[in-house]
Design an enzyme around this catalytic site. Structure first.
Site, PDB file in Angstrom:
ATOM      1  N   GLU A  60       0.818  -1.218   0.000  1.00  0.00           N
ATOM      2  CA  GLU A  60       0.000   0.000   0.000  1.00  0.00           C
ATOM      3  C   GLU A  60       0.849   1.264   0.000  1.00  0.00           C
ATOM      4  O   GLU A  60       0.551   2.232  -0.709  1.00  0.00           O
ATOM      5  CB  GLU A  60      -0.962   0.012   1.199  1.00  0.00           C
ATOM      6  CG  GLU A  60      -2.088  -1.006   1.108  1.00  0.00           C
ATOM      7  CD  GLU A  60      -1.701  -2.389   1.591  1.00  0.00           C
ATOM      8  OE1 GLU A  60      -0.566  -2.561   2.113  1.00  0.00           O
ATOM      9  OE2 GLU A  60      -2.530  -3.324   1.473  1.00  0.00           O
ATOM     10  N   HIS A 102     -10.637  -5.052  10.095  1.00  0.00           N
ATOM     11  CA  HIS A 102     -11.315  -4.950   8.794  1.00  0.00           C
ATOM     12  C   HIS A 102     -12.695  -4.317   8.926  1.00  0.00           C
ATOM     13  O   HIS A 102     -13.545  -4.514   8.077  1.00  0.00           O
ATOM     14  CB  HIS A 102     -11.480  -6.336   8.149  1.00  0.00           C
ATOM     15  CG  HIS A 102     -10.213  -6.925   7.611  1.00  0.00           C
ATOM     16  ND1 HIS A 102      -9.219  -7.396   8.417  1.00  0.00           N
ATOM     17  CD2 HIS A 102      -9.772  -7.093   6.333  1.00  0.00           C
ATOM     18  CE1 HIS A 102      -8.224  -7.858   7.668  1.00  0.00           C
ATOM     19  NE2 HIS A 102      -8.535  -7.682   6.406  1.00  0.00           N
TER      20      HIS A 102
END
Lengths: 327, 311
Positions: free
Chosen positions: A60, A129
């Site tokens: 990322e 998450h």
């Protein structure tokens, strides 16, 4: 008007922007060959090729740094961050670099970069998450934060985000991705910084955004049958913030509840409450209410998660408290 | 592209040396705000590397990167004014020494965070590949940045996509104040870079001709679609990490003195002979005049501090 899902609406916006501007390209994990974890980029590689829909390694920080460099070199990148939780491994790129470059360069450099991501809970995805982390990005100047709640707004706001000359964090909610709604075909733009008064009302203003808009809709309908008139405002983007709409609504109702899914401490509710009391203190008839996630990590088990996140019953209770009514 | 002459290299290196001398004086007298990270002893790397680039090629550098910024062709006046926080600076006084940007010269930023500018150059190189415009990107960082995850992510992607990138690592043997053997599990930086599937070459970083030669080869490889190259330039910072570090508590005086004798400016001056002194004097004068101009430049209007967060 035809109905499509939130994810399909995002896909339409991406396709439209890729078609109209050759400098737009996408970069992210599993977005090309696989079509995106949540199908938001489904079919785009087939139409635009691997040069413009680029699969990356699970890096990322690396691909967001690349997106910044591409933006500085004249492109209009759209980077997909599969989960907003993963932004935390790339915060240096997002907040130290992407958000600051325009200002640090004295305006010489523009960063037309959209980060499309997905967040939120209610699905048992547990602590890493399920987060809504918008407040982190609002704290550091230089990146816009967009939080649509409907398929039509998702399409219009995503197109507007991509055309914006600044970094934008566009947050989809995982509970909304399969939500269907009427979405205009062809070009559809919703300007950033324009809140939407979903339902006008006179007794209390509810300010919210993203998935909790849908929860609030149900509560507001139910309360109207009990004679409580709620003005429901979907903020749609948090930076820029549509202060005019907030101010007009508070001036009308004199009572405010802010509802969001993220944590309370140093969050959007606390921030809006401060701004409202600073600027509209004389308009308030009651303390401003905040209905948010509890300040604990998001737990896994269903009974635990619903204890932490805003629910319709918790929102109802919070509205009535601001109204000074018996709960 | 022919290699620049020894005189041309010396001029570039002497300009950097003069700039740092002036900045040190300004810092000591309180007229220069903030940290000052000097590159004394390392002047040959920017001089050699940037000579192999075109103005349209991309560059990111570190907080010790002002030598690259100048060698890339950015205006000395604009750089100095920015370092001194003036309205006429490259960033109108908002960026300062660690945040120099000049897109017209391909400079995508110097950076205050170790290793953070590496991804930007890889992304710019991606656009060069997309547009087939023949540009390359060079990113310079130190041996310390080799331990940043972002750098490795970027190196992997440059190799994966075969992008025209030169990863130029200035190995000055110390990551800030920590020697390699106390911060690197494997001190062989070439092995670490080549494991990603790219050529990795070591060069004497105190010789601008040798630096030019290897960077030129990497640039040619990148322009022809051959992908990235990692270059380790061996050099030495003969001063401390920044103005408040004498650089002597973690290095012996003998070691520092040995590298001072081996300094690129000394070596090149010896090669050039009597003309070297004149070149250095000219650079001193040029920079001194630029400093005077920058000091006389207007300060930014305080109101501009609140402007320009968004385009």
């Amino acid at each position: 008007m035809r109905e499509i899902t939130f994810a399909q609406a995002c896909n339409e916006a991406l396709r439209h922007e890729l078609q109209r501007d050759s400098s737009v390209f996408m970069i992210g994990e599993d977005i090309a060959h696989y079509g995106g974890m949540f199908r938001v980029t489904d079919g785009l590689m087939a139409e635009f090729g691997e040069d413009r829909i680029i699969d990356t390694p699970i890096s990322e920080s690396g691909f967001l740094g690349m997106a910044l460099g591409a933006a500085l070199a004249g492109k209009r990148p759209v980077a997909e961050l599969m989960f907003i939780d993963f932004s935390l491994v790339a915060m240096d790129q997002i907040l130290n670099n992407i958000a600051k470059t325009h200002y640090m360069s004295g305006g010489a450099a523009k960063v037309p970069l959209t980060i499309v991501t997905q967040g939120g809970g209610y699905k048992g995805a547990a602590a890493q998450h399920s987060q809504m982390l918008e407040a982190l990005f609002l704290h550091v100047p230089g990146i816009k934060v967009v939080t649509p709640s409907t398929p039509a707004d998702a399409k219009g706001l995503l197109s507007a985000s991509i055309r914006d000359d600044n970094p934008v964090l566009f947050i989809e909610h995982k509970q909304l991705l399969n939500l269907k709604g009427h979405v205009p075909e062809g070009e559809h733009l919703v300007p950033l910084g324009s809140a939407h008064v979903i339902q006008p009302g006179t007794d209390v203003t509810v300010l919210t955004y993203s998935y909790t808009v849908q929860l609030c809709r149900n509560v507001v309908q139910e309360l109207s049958s009990f004679g409580v008139s709620v003005e429901l405002v979907d903020l749609r983007s948090l930076n820029p913030l549509d202060w005019d709409t907030i101010s007009q609504s508070v001036t009308k109702t004199h009572r405010v509840l802010i509802v969001h899914e993220s944590h309370k401490r140093c969050g959007v509710g606390v921030d809006l409450a401060a701004q409202i009391q600073e600027q509209l203190f004389d308009e308030l008839d009651a303390p401003i209410g905040i209905c948010s996630a509890a300040d604990v990590p998001i737990p896994f088990a269903a009974g635990l998660e619903s204890e932490v996140l805003p629910t319709e019953s918790r929102i109802r209770k919070a509205i009535l408290e601001v109204m000074g009514r018996e709960v | 592209m022919e290699s620049p002459s020894a005189e041309s290299f010396l001029r570039q290196m002497a300009t950097l040396q003069a700039l740092e001398r002036e900045l040190t004086t300004l810092s000591q007298s309180g007229r220069l705000r903030g940290s000052l990270h000097l590159a004394q002893g390392q002047e040959a790397v920017p001089a050699g590397a940037c000579a192999a680039l075109q103005p349209s090629d991309y560059l990111t550098a570190t907080y010790r990167g002002h030598g690259y910024v100048l060698a890339k062709g950015c205006s000395l006046d604009g750089v100095l004014a920015e370092i001194l926080g003036k309205a006429t600076g490259l960033a109108c006084g908002k960026g300062g020494k660690m945040h120099l940007f000049d897109l017209s010269h391909g400079l995508l930023g110097t950076n205050g965070i170790v290793g953070a500018g590496v991804g930007s150059v890889v992304g710019a190189a991606l656009t060069a590949k997309m547009d087939r415009n023949g540009r390359v990107g060079l990113t310079v960082f130190g041996d310390g940045a080799i331990n940043q995850g972002h750098v490795h992510e970027a190196m992997n992607m440059a190799a994966l996509y075969q992008l025209p990138v030169i990863f130029l690592c200035e190995n000055n043997l110390y990551a800030e104040m920590t020697p390699l053997h106390r911060s690197h599990g494997n001190v062989n930086l070439l092995e670490r870079a080549s494991s990603y599937g790219m050529d990795a070459i070591q060069v004497d970083g105190n010789d601008p001709f040798k630096v030019y030669e290897v960077v030129k080869k990497a640039v040619d490889l990148g322009r022809s679609g051959g992908g990235p190259t990692f270059i380790e330039a061996l050099t030495y910072r003969t001063v401390g990490h920044y103005q408040a570090d004498a650089g002597t508590s973690y290095r012996t005086l003998e070691e520092i003195e040995e590298w001072r004798q081996n300094s690129p400016i000394k070596r090149l001056s010896a090669r050039i002979g009597p003309d070297a002194e004149k070149i250095i004097d000219e650079a001193d004068e040029l920079v001194h005049e630029a400093v005077e101009r920058a000091l006389g430049s207007p300060d930014p209007d305080p109101a501009t501090a609140l402007q320009g967060v968004f385009a």
